[in-house]
Design a protein around this motif. Structure first.
Motif, PDB file in Angstrom:
ATOM      1  N   VAL A   1      -8.991   6.037   1.487  1.00  0.00           N
ATOM      2  CA  VAL A   1      -8.894   5.617   0.096  1.00  0.00           C
ATOM      3  C   VAL A   1     -10.013   6.268  -0.728  1.00  0.00           C
ATOM      4  O   VAL A   1     -11.187   5.939  -0.557  1.00  0.00           O
ATOM      5  CB  VAL A   1      -8.992   4.081  -0.026  1.00  0.00           C
TER       6      VAL A   1
ATOM      7  N   TYR B   1      -0.172   5.230  -7.294  1.00  0.00           N
ATOM      8  CA  TYR B   1      -1.599   5.262  -7.603  1.00  0.00           C
ATOM      9  C   TYR B   1      -1.920   6.180  -8.780  1.00  0.00           C
ATOM     10  O   TYR B   1      -3.081   6.352  -9.128  1.00  0.00           O
ATOM     11  CB  TYR B   1      -2.400   5.691  -6.368  1.00  0.00           C
TER      12      TYR B   1
ATOM     13  N   ARG C   1       0.813  -1.223   0.000  1.00  0.00           N
ATOM     14  CA  ARG C   1       0.000   0.000   0.000  1.00  0.00           C
ATOM     15  C   ARG C   1       0.843   1.267   0.000  1.00  0.00           C
ATOM     16  O   ARG C   1       0.462   2.261  -0.604  1.00  0.00           O
ATOM     17  CB  ARG C   1      -0.905   0.037   1.240  1.00  0.00           C
TER      18      ARG C   1
ATOM     19  N   THR D   1      -4.889   8.871  -4.936  1.00  0.00           N
ATOM     20  CA  THR D   1      -3.885   8.362  -4.009  1.00  0.00           C
ATOM     21  C   THR D   1      -4.414   8.328  -2.576  1.00  0.00           C
ATOM     22  O   THR D   1      -4.871   9.348  -2.053  1.00  0.00           O
ATOM     23  CB  THR D   1      -2.612   9.236  -4.077  1.00  0.00           C
TER      24      THR D   1
END
Length: 176
Positions: free
Chosen positions: A86, A60, A55, A66
């Protein structure tokens, strides 16, 4: 009341080991008697470590997609809680994790993390609703989210690694 020595900062990839350890410890405390014991066994810490390393190192793409890791630290710089936010394709923001070190719950750390999450959503994702999912049997967490103004907006079954499912609630905080 939160200790005046507690600070909340943005997490980085360097936080993965500490966050994984805190995550595993929190699961073992909060989910004991709720999830099957094997889900909380010896492999949990390694699973959490792998999850957080992934993670916190993946790209992203665009900033709006992101996730954000918030880390609460005590006066010595030791992590005492964290939240992971998220952004979702539907425009909402998921609090994918909100954990406080076992033994420190009830002291305001979770409230501070949730407040920081709401502030970040208001500034980084104006108009977005903040929501989370919590196991129905995690009564302490359910009560906490309700005290913090969360509104139950859904009920469903949550799939877990290992092939089992448990009932969960969704709580939402209205768009600012």
């Amino acid at each position: 009341m939160i200790d005046t020595e507690t600070a909340i900062r943005t997490g980085t990839a360097a936080d993965a080991p500490a966050v994984a350890a805190l995550h595993a410890a929190s699961w073992r405390t909060a989910y004991a008697g709720i999830v099957p014991p094997e889900a909380l066994g010896d492999g949990l810490l390694a699973e959490r470590r792998e999850l957080w390393e992934l993670r916190l190192t993946v790209d992203y793409g665009e900033p709006a997609a992101t996730p954000l890791l918030l880390v609460a630290e005590d006066g010595s710089g030791e992590p005492v809680g964290f939240g992971y936010l998220v952004p979702q394709p539907d425009g909402r923001v998921l609090v994918d994790n909100l954990h406080v070190r076992p033994g420190l719950t009830g002291g305001g750390i979770g409230t501070a993390l949730l407040g920081a999450a709401r502030s970040w959503v208001a500034s980084a994702h104006p108009g977005a609703a903040l929501y989370l999912e919590v196991l129905r049997e995690n009564r302490r967490a359910v009560a906490f989210y309700e005290r913090c103004g969360g509104v139950r907006t859904d009920e469903r079954r949550a799939p877990f690694p290992g092939g089992f499912e448990l009932p969960e609630y969704e709580y939402t905080w209205a768009r600012p």
